[in-house]
Design an enzyme around this catalytic site. Sequence first.
Site, short mmCIF file in Angstrom:
data_model
loop_
_atom_site.label_atom_id
_atom_site.label_comp_id
_atom_site.label_asym_id
_atom_site.label_seq_id
_atom_site.Cartn_x
_atom_site.Cartn_y
_atom_site.Cartn_z
N ALA A 167 4.77 23.16 4.51
CA ALA A 167 4.60 23.70 3.16
C ALA A 167 4.43 22.57 2.16
CB ALA A 167 5.79 24.58 2.79
N CYS A 216 15.64 31.70 3.41
CA CYS A 216 15.61 31.25 2.02
C CYS A 216 17.03 30.99 1.50
CB CYS A 216 14.92 32.28 1.13
SG CYS A 216 14.78 31.74 -0.59
N GLN A 241 4.68 37.69 4.13
CA GLN A 241 6.09 37.34 4.28
C GLN A 241 6.90 38.04 3.20
OE1 GLN A 241 7.94 33.49 3.11
NE2 GLN A 241 8.43 33.30 5.30
N HIS A 296 13.42 26.54 10.34
CA HIS A 296 13.58 25.41 9.42
C HIS A 296 14.80 24.66 9.91
CE1 HIS A 296 13.18 23.53 5.35
NE2 HIS A 296 14.34 23.08 5.77
N GLY A 356 10.28 22.01 8.47
CA GLY A 356 11.27 21.24 7.74
C GLY A 356 11.09 19.74 7.76
#
Length: 187
Positions: free
Chosen positions: A159, A34, A5, A101, A133
Amino acid sequence: QIVFQMGTSDAKRALEVSKLVENDVAGIDINMGCPKEFSLKGGMGAALLKQPEKVKEILSTLVHSVSVPITCKIRILPTVEETLELVTVIEATGISALAVHGRDKNERSQDPVHSDVIKKISQKLSIPVIANGASNDINSFEDIMKFRELTSSSSVMIARKAQWNPSIFRKDGPLPVNEVVKEYIKL
């Protein structure tokens, strides 16, 4: 298998980097979600969400020039309509999958995830949509499957919860974190 990524604001530089790693990875993902200041100031990450032509240029360049699948990750935009317009542009580049997300660039993990928007994206696109998310709502494999179903997505990306306890993916339920730590220490 590893997916590389990267953040980028430049199609030409993204291609140079992709050519360096394409033989060593299973895919390349462009992070267009991001919200961190360093990404935004560099024109990367969520800064790209309002620049569909640049998004199109970056992704199309990679899709047509690299031998491994290209994916990207985004955040949602302020309106569902804007988000659906953007994901239509993204899908048309030929990427293999899209991670979403379910928060906008100003929302953080303490804010609720917009599962309904991810679902609308999943229903609109023909490529796989990876829902992301919902770490605050996920405590077990069963919760992962519920989020997948709620969003009509093909899969779920996790994550934060996985960092705290990677056994979250166990179908039999997560192990106590101290057990997980002991197993990792043995390695």
